[in-house]
Design an enzyme around this catalytic site. Structure first.
Site, mmCIF file in Angstrom:
data_model
loop_
_atom_site.group_PDB
_atom_site.id
_atom_site.type_symbol
_atom_site.label_atom_id
_atom_site.label_comp_id
_atom_site.label_asym_id
_atom_site.label_seq_id
_atom_site.Cartn_x
_atom_site.Cartn_y
_atom_site.Cartn_z
ATOM 1 N N ARG A 212 0.830 -1.208 0.000
ATOM 2 C CA ARG A 212 0.000 0.000 0.000
ATOM 3 C C ARG A 212 0.864 1.258 0.000
ATOM 4 O O ARG A 212 0.456 2.303 -0.523
ATOM 5 C CB ARG A 212 -0.950 -0.030 1.201
ATOM 6 C CG ARG A 212 -2.033 -1.090 1.077
ATOM 7 C CD ARG A 212 -3.081 -0.963 2.169
ATOM 8 N NE ARG A 212 -2.685 -1.547 3.430
ATOM 9 C CZ ARG A 212 -3.136 -2.711 3.909
ATOM 10 N NH1 ARG A 212 -4.000 -3.430 3.198
ATOM 11 N NH2 ARG A 212 -2.751 -3.150 5.087
ATOM 12 N N PHE A 228 -12.916 -5.936 -2.521
ATOM 13 C CA PHE A 228 -12.601 -6.761 -1.331
ATOM 14 C C PHE A 228 -11.944 -5.872 -0.274
ATOM 15 O O PHE A 228 -10.891 -6.183 0.277
ATOM 16 C CB PHE A 228 -11.671 -7.927 -1.693
ATOM 17 C CG PHE A 228 -12.128 -8.752 -2.869
ATOM 18 C CD1 PHE A 228 -13.053 -9.771 -2.722
ATOM 19 C CD2 PHE A 228 -11.620 -8.511 -4.143
ATOM 20 C CE1 PHE A 228 -13.454 -10.535 -3.800
ATOM 21 C CE2 PHE A 228 -12.020 -9.270 -5.234
ATOM 22 C CZ PHE A 228 -12.942 -10.288 -5.061
ATOM 23 N N ASP A 250 -17.183 -4.297 -0.481
ATOM 24 C CA ASP A 250 -16.972 -5.519 0.302
ATOM 25 C C ASP A 250 -18.316 -6.207 0.481
ATOM 26 O O ASP A 250 -19.362 -5.549 0.525
ATOM 27 C CB ASP A 250 -16.345 -5.204 1.664
ATOM 28 C CG ASP A 250 -15.700 -6.430 2.288
ATOM 29 O OD1 ASP A 250 -14.470 -6.594 2.120
ATOM 30 O OD2 ASP A 250 -16.410 -7.234 2.909
ATOM 31 N N ALA A 279 -18.237 -9.088 -5.179
ATOM 32 C CA ALA A 279 -17.259 -8.459 -6.068
ATOM 33 C C ALA A 279 -17.568 -8.732 -7.543
ATOM 34 O O ALA A 279 -17.558 -7.804 -8.368
ATOM 35 C CB ALA A 279 -15.860 -8.947 -5.719
ATOM 36 N N ASP A 299 -7.688 -7.217 -4.094
ATOM 37 C CA ASP A 299 -6.999 -7.903 -2.993
ATOM 38 C C ASP A 299 -7.970 -8.914 -2.379
ATOM 39 O O ASP A 299 -8.439 -8.747 -1.251
ATOM 40 C CB ASP A 299 -6.539 -6.883 -1.954
ATOM 41 C CG ASP A 299 -5.710 -7.522 -0.850
ATOM 42 O OD1 ASP A 299 -5.286 -8.683 -1.010
ATOM 43 O OD2 ASP A 299 -5.510 -6.857 0.196
ATOM 44 N N CYS A 339 -3.258 -14.043 -2.089
ATOM 45 C CA CYS A 339 -2.687 -14.575 -0.852
ATOM 46 C C CYS A 339 -2.777 -16.092 -0.830
ATOM 47 O O CYS A 339 -2.592 -16.712 0.221
ATOM 48 C CB CYS A 339 -3.377 -13.972 0.363
ATOM 49 S SG CYS A 339 -5.150 -14.311 0.447
#
Length: 397
Positions: A212, A228, A250, A279, A299, A339
């Site tokens: 970020r 997200f 979200d 999303a 993300d 992730c």
């Protein structure tokens, strides 16, 4: 110091001697050391096939990863003094990295205690034990935290999926102290109110902080879409860096409320809007409305949580990136992350490129992203290197 011995089959000590910390159940010589003789979380001496000690670890006979090495050699017991030492070493790194006490304080294998995560929010520590071994040690861990950090309170947020694989129950509780004020994660000069009891993970995602930090040259004066968004980490920081408008999306109503609250607390309400939506459905709706954004941030949570989910997850990453590119203004910026450990950096970039070619777009990778340094990578354990991403420029072909 008398610990029972866990004896490995011939040749199965090589990975441990090369630096890894895990023992799989099929590597154990169950004739010499039957797994049924151990209780979950029990401390043991891990030995090679000749019964020479490699080190001390803990065991869970009910898990695929049945043992994890904590100490090499047998000179040091696994006790409170060892935990204090490991915690002080971990703290030393974070104090070099950050001027304020807001960071991941302890990151499992990389900091020398597999299955333990500690996040620091000023004078509150939120911890998570994901193995039977750390669960059994949690009182000693809390005592070590109290001695080294002296926080006002510590919370156990024990509700991760990893605990299911260890046959551990989910719960959240206060380990010690009391929380008398809102818990804050401070990042980039902004304060984000988090929920250490009912929030996601331990309440905040410090792993994306360094990524970020890279937003500033791309968002100033721009219209930004943050998908997200969770508590608004990307979106609010983009607004603070000068974005003209930020839309945070979200699927969680409580997250959307938190984004609105955090925007107001940081004086950013005039530039930040939060929406509750799925999303994929929101990206489709925005395309139908012919909306355009200069910067889009993706993300998402892990689309590939297990190896068997890989094909479906890879398709989801391609689809979400392609849908986002359809909303980008000319010469737009796409920030895309994963992730999912099972989704490699190369495969994520392939998903972006396939989406771009389907839309007849050209992608330039400007920056490669990884987890922040308070989530150090253990070079022998590839699973500790899970976060990857790219900042891309998207152009007409």
């Amino acid at each position: 110091m008398e610990y029972p011995a866990l004896i490995l089959k011939r040749g199965e000590d090589a990975r441990l001697r090369a630096g890894h910390l895990w023992v799989f159940s099929n590597e154990v010589d169950v004739a010499k050391s039957p797994l049924s003789a151990f209780t979950p979380g029990e401390i043991c001496v891990i030995c090679d096939s000749q019964q020479h000690p490699i080190g001390i670890g803990y065991i869970n006979p009910n898990s695929l990863i049945c043992a994890r090495l904590i100490v090499r050699g047998i000179e040091h017991a696994v006790d409170r003094s060892l935990l204090v030492h490991r915690l002080r070493v971990a703290l030393g790194l974070r104090e070099r990295l950050y001027s304020e006490p807001y960071y991941r304080l302890f990151y499992g294998e990389s900091d020398g205690l597999p299955g333990l995560v500690l996040d620091r929010y000023g004078d509150v520590i939120v911890g998570q034990t994901t193995t039977a071994g750390t669960e059994r040690l949690k009182d000693d861990i809390a005592a070590a935290v109290l001695k080294v950090i002296k926080p006002a309170a510590m919370v156990w947020k024990n509700d991760s999926g990893a605990r299911t694989m260890e046959s551990l129950p989910d719960y959240s509780e206060i380990a010690f102290g009391e929380i008398t004020h809102p818990v804050i994660a401070r990042e980039g000069g902004l304060d984000f109110q988090i929920d250490p009891i009912d929030g996601q993970k331990t309440g905040w995602f410090y792993d994306q902080r360094a990524n970020r930090d890279q937003l500033a040259p791309f968002v100033a004066g721009k219209r930004v879409l943050d998908m997200f968004s969770y508590l608004g980490g990307w979106g609010l920081r983009a607004a603070a860096m000068g974005a003209s408008e930020v839309v945070c999306v979200d699927a969680s109503a409580s997250a959307v409320e938190a984004i609105t609250r955090n925007a107001a607390a940081n004086g950013l309400s005039d530039r930040v809007t939060a929406r509750k939506a799925d999303a994929f459905e929101e990206l489709k709706r925005l395309r139908e409305q012919r909306e355009r954004f200069d910067v889009i941030i993706l993300d998402p949570p892990a689309f590939v949580k297990r190896k068997k989910d890989f094909a479906e997850g890879r398709l989801a990453y391609r689809r979400i990136n392609e849908m986002a590119m359809q909303l980008l203004a000319k010469d737009g910026i796409l920030v895309t992350c994963s992730c999912s450990y099972h989704m490699s950096r190369t495969t994520l970039l392939e998903a972006v490129q396939q989406g771009a070619r389907h839309l007849d777009r050209q992608v330039q990778v400007l920056m490669q992203l990884q987890q922040a340094p308070d989530h150090p990578v253990h070079p022998a354990i590839v699973e500790t290197d899970y976060l990857k991403g790219f900042i891309c420029r998207v152009l007409p072909a």
